[in-house]
Scaffold this motif. Sequence first.
Motif, PDB file in Angstrom:
ATOM      1  N   MET A   3      -7.703  -9.840   8.271  1.00  0.00           N
ATOM      2  CA  MET A   3      -8.417  -9.704   6.822  1.00  0.00           C
ATOM      3  C   MET A   3      -8.865  -8.370   6.862  1.00  0.00           C
ATOM      4  SD  MET A   3     -11.674 -11.500   5.098  1.00  0.00           S
ATOM      5  CE  MET A   3     -10.833 -13.206   4.919  1.00  0.00           C
ATOM      6  N   GLU A   4      -8.653  -7.557   5.654  1.00  0.00           N
ATOM      7  CA  GLU A   4      -9.304  -6.382   5.580  1.00  0.00           C
ATOM      8  C   GLU A   4     -10.898  -6.383   5.299  1.00  0.00           C
ATOM      9  OE1 GLU A   4      -7.421  -4.540   2.006  1.00  0.00           O
ATOM     10  OE2 GLU A   4      -5.313  -4.611   2.999  1.00  0.00           O
ATOM     11  N   ILE A   5     -11.630  -5.626   6.115  1.00  0.00           N
ATOM     12  CA  ILE A   5     -12.984  -5.813   6.075  1.00  0.00           C
ATOM     13  C   ILE A   5     -13.521  -4.367   5.346  1.00  0.00           C
ATOM     14  CG2 ILE A   5     -15.107  -5.799   7.696  1.00  0.00           C
ATOM     15  CD1 ILE A   5     -13.348  -8.153   8.001  1.00  0.00           C
ATOM     16  N   VAL A   6     -13.061  -3.220   5.776  1.00  0.00           N
ATOM     17  CA  VAL A   6     -13.511  -1.940   5.151  1.00  0.00           C
ATOM     18  C   VAL A   6     -12.349  -1.005   4.661  1.00  0.00           C
ATOM     19  CG1 VAL A   6     -14.876   0.189   5.755  1.00  0.00           C
ATOM     20  CG2 VAL A   6     -15.850  -2.191   6.418  1.00  0.00           C
ATOM     21  N   GLN A  17      -0.487  12.298   1.328  1.00  0.00           N
ATOM     22  CA  GLN A  17       0.607  11.272   1.172  1.00  0.00           C
ATOM     23  C   GLN A  17       1.345  11.284  -0.080  1.00  0.00           C
ATOM     24  OE1 GLN A  17      -1.078   7.087   1.172  1.00  0.00           O
ATOM     25  NE2 GLN A  17       0.696   6.376  -0.035  1.00  0.00           N
ATOM     26  N   ASP A  18       0.721  11.763  -1.223  1.00  0.00           N
ATOM     27  CA  ASP A  18       1.231  11.902  -2.720  1.00  0.00           C
ATOM     28  C   ASP A  18       2.180  13.125  -2.250  1.00  0.00           C
ATOM     29  OD1 ASP A  18      -0.123   9.897  -3.934  1.00  0.00           O
ATOM     30  OD2 ASP A  18      -1.598  11.110  -4.708  1.00  0.00           O
ATOM     31  N   ASN A  19       1.720  14.421  -1.558  1.00  0.00           N
ATOM     32  CA  ASN A  19       2.652  15.437  -1.574  1.00  0.00           C
ATOM     33  C   ASN A  19       3.925  15.178  -0.735  1.00  0.00           C
ATOM     34  OD1 ASN A  19       0.864  17.112  -2.860  1.00  0.00           O
ATOM     35  ND2 ASN A  19      -0.040  17.963  -1.032  1.00  0.00           N
ATOM     36  N   ILE A 117       4.518   8.961   8.130  1.00  0.00           N
ATOM     37  CA  ILE A 117       3.833   9.378   8.827  1.00  0.00           C
ATOM     38  C   ILE A 117       2.525   9.088   8.113  1.00  0.00           C
ATOM     39  CG2 ILE A 117       2.399  11.290  10.201  1.00  0.00           C
ATOM     40  CD1 ILE A 117       5.279  12.134  11.156  1.00  0.00           C
ATOM     41  N   ASN A 118       2.303   9.742   6.960  1.00  0.00           N
ATOM     42  CA  ASN A 118       1.125   9.885   6.051  1.00  0.00           C
ATOM     43  C   ASN A 118       0.915   8.368   5.575  1.00  0.00           C
ATOM     44  OD1 ASN A 118       0.163  12.642   5.040  1.00  0.00           O
ATOM     45  ND2 ASN A 118       2.308  12.896   5.427  1.00  0.00           N
ATOM     46  N   LYS A 122      -2.404   6.457   6.200  1.00  0.00           N
ATOM     47  CA  LYS A 122      -3.260   5.994   5.089  1.00  0.00           C
ATOM     48  C   LYS A 122      -3.766   4.365   5.672  1.00  0.00           C
ATOM     49  CE  LYS A 122      -4.760   5.323   0.788  1.00  0.00           C
ATOM     50  NZ  LYS A 122      -5.663   6.153   0.306  1.00  0.00           N
ATOM     51  N   LYS A 123      -2.810   3.776   6.564  1.00  0.00           N
ATOM     52  CA  LYS A 123      -3.254   2.349   6.914  1.00  0.00           C
ATOM     53  C   LYS A 123      -4.361   2.383   7.896  1.00  0.00           C
ATOM     54  CE  LYS A 123       1.453   0.431   6.223  1.00  0.00           C
ATOM     55  NZ  LYS A 123       2.964  -0.033   6.987  1.00  0.00           N
ATOM     56  N   GLU A 124      -4.502   3.324   8.739  1.00  0.00           N
ATOM     57  CA  GLU A 124      -5.550   3.530   9.689  1.00  0.00           C
ATOM     58  C   GLU A 124      -7.009   3.570   8.802  1.00  0.00           C
ATOM     59  OE1 GLU A 124      -4.784   6.855  12.058  1.00  0.00           O
ATOM     60  OE2 GLU A 124      -2.851   6.146  12.881  1.00  0.00           O
ATOM     61  N   TYR A 125      -6.827   3.881   7.708  1.00  0.00           N
ATOM     62  CA  TYR A 125      -7.962   3.792   6.987  1.00  0.00           C
ATOM     63  C   TYR A 125      -8.571   2.657   6.142  1.00  0.00           C
ATOM     64  CZ  TYR A 125      -8.410   8.999   7.675  1.00  0.00           C
ATOM     65  OH  TYR A 125      -8.459  10.264   7.913  1.00  0.00           O
TER      66      TYR A 125
END
Length: 227
Positions: A3-6, A17-19, A117-118, A122-125
């Motif tokens: 489950m996503e906590i934070v 990521q957008d770039n 990679i980006n 992002k997933k690490e956040y």
Amino acid sequence: EGMEIVKIKDDKVDISQDNSRLNYEIVQSKTNQTSGTIAQFQKKIEIAYLQLENDSVNFKRQENLWKNKIGSKAEYEAKKMKYDLSKNNYKQLISELELIKKELDNQLKIALNNWQINLSQKKEYIIKSNLSGLVYDVFKKQGEWVNVNEAIAIIGNKDWFVVEMNIDEKEISKIKTKQKVIITLKAYPNQIFEANISKIHPKINAQTQTFLVEAEFSKAYSNLYMG
């Protein structure tokens, strides 16, 4: 579990990521078979091929005339030169197209790798729980800064507890894993808890001259609390 906590917000990661996504889309558009760079180059080749066919017909016609002693040598050589130039130009465009395809293919792979990679960063956040249990404490409030390797919460299994004990160096030789432990707690003066030694940390604490030993409760006690 899972489950996503934070969710941690980082503008730099979002922009990066957008770039990377935009760069991938730009390179991908160049490989478009109807409107991209390759398509435009293929049109050049088609025009060059038509020119080559036309110059080839004119040269063959002039060559036959020259064999029959009709026309001048200058006309024959002019037609031959034009045909040779068209042939070389067509071959060069074919070679250039192959190079462009390889170059765009490499650019596309690099752009995709950078985007992935980006996405991975992002997933690490997004912090997920690695076990099923309870959130015992949260150290951060919404809007506060979070640094790398900084704890933001405590998550634990509500049905499984570990007791940490400091054993004197004189007594550590008597301690073995799987050994039975009888525990009394000040919070429950009339109750006895049972556990089994699960881990003996091999390094001594230089300040206390003790070894850290862990024990797991032999069954789930409903009235136990963290700490």
